[in-house]
Design a protein around this motif. Structure first.
Motif, PDB file in Angstrom:
ATOM      1  N   GLU A  29      37.299  31.175  50.741  1.00 29.65           N
ATOM      2  CA  GLU A  29      37.670  30.029  51.538  1.00 29.65           C
ATOM      3  C   GLU A  29      36.515  29.679  52.454  1.00 29.65           C
ATOM      4  O   GLU A  29      35.894  30.571  53.045  1.00 29.65           O
ATOM      5  N   LEU A  30      36.219  28.401  52.567  1.00 29.09           N
ATOM      6  CA  LEU A  30      35.204  27.949  53.510  1.00 29.09           C
ATOM      7  C   LEU A  30      35.936  27.382  54.718  1.00 29.09           C
ATOM      8  O   LEU A  30      36.522  26.294  54.649  1.00 29.09           O
ATOM      9  N   ASN A  31      35.919  28.137  55.774  1.00 30.99           N
ATOM     10  CA  ASN A  31      36.646  27.747  56.981  1.00 30.99           C
ATOM     11  C   ASN A  31      35.736  27.971  58.184  1.00 30.99           C
ATOM     12  O   ASN A  31      35.376  29.095  58.501  1.00 30.99           O
ATOM     13  N   PHE A  32      35.366  26.881  58.824  1.00 30.94           N
ATOM     14  CA  PHE A  32      34.459  26.963  59.970  1.00 30.94           C
ATOM     15  C   PHE A  32      35.161  26.615  61.277  1.00 30.94           C
ATOM     16  O   PHE A  32      34.509  26.206  62.242  1.00 30.94           O
ATOM     17  N   THR A  33      36.461  26.781  61.304  1.00 32.54           N
ATOM     18  CA  THR A  33      37.210  26.510  62.524  1.00 32.54           C
ATOM     19  C   THR A  33      36.680  27.374  63.670  1.00 32.54           C
ATOM     20  O   THR A  33      36.488  28.582  63.514  1.00 32.54           O
ATOM     21  N   GLY A  34      36.424  26.733  64.812  1.00 28.07           N
ATOM     22  CA  GLY A  34      35.899  27.451  65.967  1.00 28.07           C
ATOM     23  C   GLY A  34      34.395  27.586  65.988  1.00 28.07           C
ATOM     24  O   GLY A  34      33.832  28.166  66.911  1.00 28.07           O
ATOM     25  N   LYS A  35      33.700  27.055  64.967  1.00 26.15           N
ATOM     26  CA  LYS A  35      32.240  27.131  64.879  1.00 26.15           C
ATOM     27  C   LYS A  35      31.620  25.777  65.223  1.00 26.15           C
ATOM     28  O   LYS A  35      32.127  24.727  64.831  1.00 26.15           O
ATOM     29  N   ARG A  36      30.498  25.823  65.934  1.00 27.03           N
ATOM     30  CA  ARG A  36      29.726  24.604  66.204  1.00 27.03           C
ATOM     31  C   ARG A  36      28.529  24.582  65.273  1.00 27.03           C
ATOM     32  O   ARG A  36      27.743  25.538  65.227  1.00 27.03           O
ATOM     33  N   ALA A  37      28.407  23.494  64.522  1.00 30.72           N
ATOM     34  CA  ALA A  37      27.357  23.378  63.516  1.00 30.72           C
ATOM     35  C   ALA A  37      26.419  22.233  63.869  1.00 30.72           C
ATOM     36  O   ALA A  37      26.853  21.082  64.002  1.00 30.72           O
ATOM     37  N   LEU A  38      25.148  22.542  64.004  1.00 26.72           N
ATOM     38  CA  LEU A  38      24.127  21.547  64.283  1.00 26.72           C
ATOM     39  C   LEU A  38      23.457  21.141  62.976  1.00 26.72           C
ATOM     40  O   LEU A  38      22.983  21.995  62.222  1.00 26.72           O
ATOM     41  N   VAL A  39      23.405  19.834  62.709  1.00 24.50           N
ATOM     42  CA  VAL A  39      22.768  19.310  61.506  1.00 24.50           C
ATOM     43  C   VAL A  39      21.711  18.300  61.931  1.00 24.50           C
ATOM     44  O   VAL A  39      22.032  17.306  62.598  1.00 24.50           O
ATOM     45  N   ASP A 240      26.176  17.765  46.065  1.00 26.86           N
ATOM     46  CA  ASP A 240      25.755  18.994  45.396  1.00 26.86           C
ATOM     47  C   ASP A 240      25.043  19.918  46.383  1.00 26.86           C
ATOM     48  O   ASP A 240      25.260  21.134  46.398  1.00 26.86           O
ATOM     49  N   VAL A 241      24.192  19.327  47.183  1.00 27.16           N
ATOM     50  CA  VAL A 241      23.423  20.098  48.166  1.00 27.16           C
ATOM     51  C   VAL A 241      24.319  20.522  49.323  1.00 27.16           C
ATOM     52  O   VAL A 241      24.218  21.641  49.840  1.00 27.16           O
ATOM     53  N   ALA A 242      25.224  19.637  49.718  1.00 30.32           N
ATOM     54  CA  ALA A 242      26.107  19.937  50.845  1.00 30.32           C
ATOM     55  C   ALA A 242      26.987  21.150  50.564  1.00 30.32           C
ATOM     56  O   ALA A 242      27.176  22.018  51.426  1.00 30.32           O
ATOM     57  N   TYR A 243      27.528  21.246  49.345  1.00 33.26           N
ATOM     58  CA  TYR A 243      28.367  22.395  49.012  1.00 33.26           C
ATOM     59  C   TYR A 243      27.551  23.694  49.013  1.00 33.26           C
ATOM     60  O   TYR A 243      28.041  24.752  49.448  1.00 33.26           O
ATOM     61  N   ALA A 244      26.314  23.621  48.538  1.00 36.23           N
ATOM     62  CA  ALA A 244      25.464  24.811  48.565  1.00 36.23           C
ATOM     63  C   ALA A 244      25.195  25.248  50.001  1.00 36.23           C
ATOM     64  O   ALA A 244      25.226  26.444  50.321  1.00 36.23           O
ATOM     65  N   ALA A 245      24.947  24.281  50.876  1.00 35.76           N
ATOM     66  CA  ALA A 245      24.699  24.601  52.286  1.00 35.76           C
ATOM     67  C   ALA A 245      25.934  25.217  52.929  1.00 35.76           C
ATOM     68  O   ALA A 245      25.840  26.214  53.671  1.00 35.76           O
ATOM     69  N   ALA A 246      27.094  24.630  52.664  1.00 32.42           N
ATOM     70  CA  ALA A 246      28.328  25.149  53.245  1.00 32.42           C
ATOM     71  C   ALA A 246      28.572  26.590  52.809  1.00 32.42           C
ATOM     72  O   ALA A 246      28.975  27.447  53.610  1.00 32.42           O
ATOM     73  N   TYR A 247      28.341  26.869  51.536  1.00 25.50           N
ATOM     74  CA  TYR A 247      28.520  28.235  51.040  1.00 25.50           C
ATOM     75  C   TYR A 247      27.583  29.206  51.752  1.00 25.50           C
ATOM     76  O   TYR A 247      28.009  30.274  52.229  1.00 25.50           O
ATOM     77  N   LEU A 248      26.302  28.854  51.854  1.00 26.54           N
ATOM     78  CA  LEU A 248      25.341  29.763  52.486  1.00 26.54           C
ATOM     79  C   LEU A 248      25.631  29.975  53.965  1.00 26.54           C
ATOM     80  O   LEU A 248      25.298  31.025  54.522  1.00 26.54           O
TER      81      LEU A 248
END
Length: 270
Positions: A29-39, A240-248
């Protein structure tokens, strides 16, 4: 002490394997609840797709970009915090990065390409490319990593590189050089930050259908030969790239560190 074994004897080694105390999820599961992500470079293309995807997985997104109008529409779409910055400006980039507070996940996506033949490559464009594609990554990552270390939380960083770091591409001298440098910077970051619980990886996409790519690869005479080298028969999409980034960035990739991940449809095997 001497140990003698008959010629046809079987030697059995018994190894005790200590079970991990971490709970293993039954499904990824990809769950980033509670995380702050800078892009960075989040206004358009790959960066925007990453920002939208991370938000859909529960992350609180902080989006950096050069164009306020792009960031405004992104904020309307996902309700993210935004900051306008030209990452080629050292002082401005440092100031903005330091003002953002705690960051758990970082995607260094901002990048530029100024296609020129090697003999026609101008110093000004070369320096600009290196400042955005490499130097800005170092600056933002230094600020974010220091915060992770001070808080003792660890974190994850993904740098968006390119297949241009791994193969030579005609008329892309500055771009290839910058992405090769980014891959090496990623490895050093991984080597030095891993002990602090900070994972660092990079993604190396093939041509990805963004506005920048359309400018560089819009001519069929140029894009055709490149497509012929991709076994899957297409260029990448930003998702395609976004899913790879989310996984890593996710805990599902907890043991993946210091890698350069091609997202290229098999280009490098052809």
């Amino acid at each position: 002490m001497r140990l003698d074994h008959p010629a046809n004897s079987t030697i059995v080694h018994r190894v005790q394997v200590k079970k991990s105390t971490a709970s293993a999820p039954r499904a990824m599961e990809l769950n980033f609840t509670g995380k702050r992500a800078l892009v960075t470079g989040a206004g358009k293309g790959i960066g925007r797709e990453i920002a939208v995807l991370l938000s859909s997985f529960g992350a609180e997104v902080v989006a950096l970009g050069r164009t306020q109008a792009d960031l405004d529409t992104l904020s309307e779409e996902i309700g993210c915090e935004t900051a306008t910055v030209d990452v080629s400006d050292v002082q401005c980039t440092t100031r903005v990065a330091e003002s953002l507070g705690a960051i758990d996940l970082l995607v260094n996506n901002a990048g530029i390409s100024r296609p020129q033949a090697f003999l026609e490559t101008r110093v000004e464009e070369f320096d600009e490319t290196m400042s955005v594609n490499v130097r800005a990554v170092m600056i933002v990552s230094q600020v974010v990593a220091r915060g992770m270390i001070e808080r003792g939380t660890g974190g994850a960083i993904v740098n968006i590189s390119s297949q241009a770091s791994l193969v030579a591409i005609k008329d892309h001298a500055a771009y290839c050089a910058s992405k090769g440098a980014l891959d090496q910077l990623t490895k050093v970051m991984a080597l030095e930050l891993g002990s602090q619980g900070i994972r660092v990886n990079c993604i190396n996409p093939t041509v990805t259908l963004t506005p920048m790519a359309a400018m560089a690869w819009g001519d069929p005479a140029k894009s055709g030969p490149m497509l012929d080298k991709i076994p899957l028969g297409r260029f990448a999409n930003p998702l395609d790239v976004a899913y790879a980034a989310a996984y890593l960035l996710s805990d599902a990739a907890a043991m993946i560190h210091g890698v350069s991940l091609p997202v290229d449809g098999g280009y490098l095997i052809s």
